[in-house]
Design a protein around this motif. Sequence first.
Motif, PDB file in Angstrom:
ATOM      1  N   ALA A   1       9.454  -2.888   2.768  1.00  0.00           N
ATOM      2  CA  ALA A   1       8.647  -2.883   3.988  1.00  0.00           C
ATOM      3  C   ALA A   1       8.609  -4.254   4.649  1.00  0.00           C
ATOM      4  CB  ALA A   1       7.223  -2.429   3.662  1.00  0.00           C
ATOM      5  N   GLY A   2       9.405  -5.193   4.120  1.00  0.00           N
ATOM      6  CA  GLY A   2       9.509  -6.510   4.736  1.00  0.00           C
ATOM      7  C   GLY A   2       8.457  -7.498   4.310  1.00  0.00           C
ATOM      8  N   VAL A   3       7.757  -7.221   3.216  1.00  0.00           N
ATOM      9  CA  VAL A   3       6.680  -8.108   2.777  1.00  0.00           C
ATOM     10  C   VAL A   3       7.244  -9.233   1.924  1.00  0.00           C
ATOM     11  CG1 VAL A   3       4.539  -8.288   1.463  1.00  0.00           C
ATOM     12  CG2 VAL A   3       4.980  -6.263   2.870  1.00  0.00           C
ATOM     13  N   SER A   4       6.943 -10.453   2.317  1.00  0.00           N
ATOM     14  CA  SER A   4       7.301 -11.651   1.564  1.00  0.00           C
ATOM     15  C   SER A   4       6.036 -12.346   1.083  1.00  0.00           C
ATOM     16  CB  SER A   4       8.140 -12.602   2.423  1.00  0.00           C
ATOM     17  OG  SER A   4       9.411 -12.028   2.705  1.00  0.00           O
ATOM     18  N   GLN A   5       6.227 -13.419   0.322  1.00  0.00           N
ATOM     19  CA  GLN A   5       5.081 -14.101  -0.257  1.00  0.00           C
ATOM     20  C   GLN A   5       4.127 -14.646   0.803  1.00  0.00           C
ATOM     21  OE1 GLN A   5       5.991 -12.687  -3.349  1.00  0.00           O
ATOM     22  NE2 GLN A   5       4.696 -14.382  -3.966  1.00  0.00           N
ATOM     23  N   ASP A   6       4.665 -15.026   1.969  1.00  0.00           N
ATOM     24  CA  ASP A   6       3.826 -15.634   2.994  1.00  0.00           C
ATOM     25  C   ASP A   6       3.458 -14.671   4.114  1.00  0.00           C
ATOM     26  OD1 ASP A   6       6.348 -15.399   4.032  1.00  0.00           O
ATOM     27  OD2 ASP A   6       6.429 -17.419   4.889  1.00  0.00           O
ATOM     28  N   THR A   7       3.741 -13.373   3.931  1.00  0.00           N
ATOM     29  CA  THR A   7       3.453 -12.378   4.972  1.00  0.00           C
ATOM     30  C   THR A   7       1.970 -12.051   5.023  1.00  0.00           C
ATOM     31  OG1 THR A   7       5.629 -11.350   4.665  1.00  0.00           O
ATOM     32  CG2 THR A   7       3.932 -10.011   5.724  1.00  0.00           C
ATOM     33  N   LEU A   8       1.425 -11.958   6.242  1.00  0.00           N
ATOM     34  CA  LEU A   8       0.093 -11.395   6.417  1.00  0.00           C
ATOM     35  C   LEU A   8       0.253  -9.889   6.540  1.00  0.00           C
ATOM     36  CD1 LEU A   8      -2.958 -11.426   6.981  1.00  0.00           C
ATOM     37  CD2 LEU A   8      -2.415 -11.774   9.418  1.00  0.00           C
ATOM     38  N   VAL A   9      -0.351  -9.156   5.619  1.00  0.00           N
ATOM     39  CA  VAL A   9      -0.288  -7.701   5.633  1.00  0.00           C
ATOM     40  C   VAL A   9      -1.589  -7.170   6.226  1.00  0.00           C
ATOM     41  CG1 VAL A   9       0.028  -5.601   4.280  1.00  0.00           C
ATOM     42  CG2 VAL A   9       1.169  -7.723   3.580  1.00  0.00           C
ATOM     43  N   VAL A  10      -1.479  -6.351   7.253  1.00  0.00           N
ATOM     44  CA  VAL A  10      -2.648  -5.710   7.869  1.00  0.00           C
ATOM     45  C   VAL A  10      -2.575  -4.226   7.542  1.00  0.00           C
ATOM     46  CG1 VAL A  10      -3.862  -5.184  10.015  1.00  0.00           C
ATOM     47  CG2 VAL A  10      -2.750  -7.416   9.719  1.00  0.00           C
ATOM     48  N   VAL A  11      -3.643  -3.697   6.963  1.00  0.00           N
ATOM     49  CA  VAL A  11      -3.648  -2.301   6.524  1.00  0.00           C
ATOM     50  C   VAL A  11      -4.714  -1.535   7.290  1.00  0.00           C
ATOM     51  CG1 VAL A  11      -2.773  -2.924   4.269  1.00  0.00           C
ATOM     52  CG2 VAL A  11      -5.222  -2.752   4.582  1.00  0.00           C
ATOM     53  N   TYR A  12      -4.419  -0.260   7.568  1.00  0.00           N
ATOM     54  CA  TYR A  12      -5.396   0.556   8.275  1.00  0.00           C
ATOM     55  C   TYR A  12      -5.263   2.014   7.887  1.00  0.00           C
ATOM     56  CZ  TYR A  12      -1.845   2.222  11.684  1.00  0.00           C
ATOM     57  OH  TYR A  12      -0.755   2.815  12.289  1.00  0.00           O
ATOM     58  N   ASP A  13      -6.375   2.738   8.072  1.00  0.00           N
ATOM     59  CA  ASP A  13      -6.378   4.199   7.955  1.00  0.00           C
ATOM     60  C   ASP A  13      -7.008   4.751   9.226  1.00  0.00           C
ATOM     61  OD1 ASP A  13      -9.139   3.801   7.488  1.00  0.00           O
ATOM     62  OD2 ASP A  13      -8.867   3.879   5.308  1.00  0.00           O
ATOM     63  N   ASP A  14      -7.627   5.915   9.141  1.00  0.00           N
ATOM     64  CA  ASP A  14      -8.144   6.516  10.375  1.00  0.00           C
ATOM     65  C   ASP A  14      -9.466   5.905  10.818  1.00  0.00           C
ATOM     66  OD1 ASP A  14      -9.473   7.626   8.209  1.00  0.00           O
ATOM     67  OD2 ASP A  14      -9.781   9.557   9.188  1.00  0.00           O
ATOM     68  N   GLY A  15     -10.063   5.029  10.028  1.00  0.00           N
ATOM     69  CA  GLY A  15     -11.289   4.379  10.479  1.00  0.00           C
ATOM     70  C   GLY A  15     -12.109   3.730   9.386  1.00  0.00           C
ATOM     71  N   PRO A  16     -12.710   4.507   8.481  1.00  0.00           N
ATOM     72  CA  PRO A  16     -13.693   3.925   7.561  1.00  0.00           C
ATOM     73  C   PRO A  16     -13.136   3.001   6.487  1.00  0.00           C
ATOM     74  CG  PRO A  16     -14.006   6.296   7.813  1.00  0.00           C
ATOM     75  CD  PRO A  16     -12.694   5.961   8.427  1.00  0.00           C
ATOM     76  N   GLY A  17     -11.820   2.961   6.323  1.00  0.00           N
ATOM     77  CA  GLY A  17     -11.241   2.050   5.347  1.00  0.00           C
ATOM     78  C   GLY A  17     -11.178   2.577   3.934  1.00  0.00           C
ATOM     79  N   LEU A  18     -11.430   3.861   3.732  1.00  0.00           N
ATOM     80  CA  LEU A  18     -11.475   4.406   2.373  1.00  0.00           C
ATOM     81  C   LEU A  18     -10.136   4.287   1.659  1.00  0.00           C
ATOM     82  CD1 LEU A  18     -13.616   7.609   3.052  1.00  0.00           C
ATOM     83  CD2 LEU A  18     -14.385   5.394   2.158  1.00  0.00           C
ATOM     84  N   PHE A  19      -9.038   4.398   2.405  1.00  0.00           N
ATOM     85  CA  PHE A  19      -7.713   4.300   1.798  1.00  0.00           C
ATOM     86  C   PHE A  19      -7.097   2.935   2.056  1.00  0.00           C
ATOM     87  CE2 PHE A  19      -8.637   8.736   2.766  1.00  0.00           C
ATOM     88  CZ  PHE A  19      -8.682   9.228   1.473  1.00  0.00           C
ATOM     89  N   ALA A  20      -7.444   2.317   3.178  1.00  0.00           N
ATOM     90  CA  ALA A  20      -6.981   0.958   3.435  1.00  0.00           C
ATOM     91  C   ALA A  20      -7.472   0.009   2.349  1.00  0.00           C
ATOM     92  CB  ALA A  20      -7.450   0.495   4.809  1.00  0.00           C
ATOM     93  N   ALA A  21      -8.682   0.242   1.852  1.00  0.00           N
ATOM     94  CA  ALA A  21      -9.222  -0.627   0.806  1.00  0.00           C
ATOM     95  C   ALA A  21      -8.403  -0.536  -0.468  1.00  0.00           C
ATOM     96  CB  ALA A  21     -10.682  -0.267   0.526  1.00  0.00           C
TER      97      ALA A  21
END
Length: 280
Positions: free
Chosen positions: A82-102
């Motif tokens: 997915a292109g993630v490296s050691q210095d990558t900022l990863v932003v995660v999201y779901d449909d809103g409340p963060g239950l799966f993003a967490a």
Amino acid sequence: MTQFIDVHSLARRLDESGIRIIDVRFYLEQPARGRSEFNAAHIPGARYLHLDDDLSSPVIPGQTGRHPLPDPEQFAALLRRAGVSQDTLVVVYDDGPGLFAARLWWLLRWLGHEKVKVLDGGFRSWLEAELPTTQETPRPLDEGDFVARPDNSKLIDADEIQRRLAAPSLQLLDARAPARFSGETEPMDPVAGHIPGAANLPCAANVGGDGSWLTGEQLRKRFEPWAKADTELISYCGSGVTACHTILAAVEAGLPEPRLYAGSWSHWITDPDRPVATGS
């Protein structure tokens, strides 16, 4: 430092090369729905990861909970693709409340990657702000160089919990809804109730009605009855997913990070000798 990024801040940074956006929308009763919604509309540049297929290992009936942690090396390879490296900022999201993003937020930190933010309000807030979406399949990326460095001090297992059940130095926090905690209802697992001595702190109340997270001060007040200097907090839920929501809330509140019982209730009840409590 906040664990969140707001939709307008992310929108301004969509073209930055050092950011990777990951969509983890998921619905327990409709496992295919999240991917379908991603294909219909997602934040430009986002990749999709599935709770069952990507963020968990296969279930072993009678031995694991419903969402075992993924194999660190396999998951790291997935992140690299997915292109993630050691210095990558990863932003995660779901449909809103963060239950799966967490869940993904916690997994990344467990594997040694702390450059991760949860999109406050998730995709719902992105749509409400009338920010751009796309149906385009993300283009292949150069493979990242992410290396998994699991920190298993962030975990606790059932044996340690059982040994310390009566110890005042341990406080279990159950992230499930009150009716499941009390044993009044149990839609997911064959045994109802909770681990003896646990306190019920429903994770759904970490966010407001619009899906945006409470402030750090508001979250700190939620933890006040149990956040004591000589007490270690342990988070669990039904299968170790929404327990990460509680951990995220504690970190945002400035508290020591609770450990995760990854198997949670669905693992606890695989051994009939482990005690079960009901009621509030």
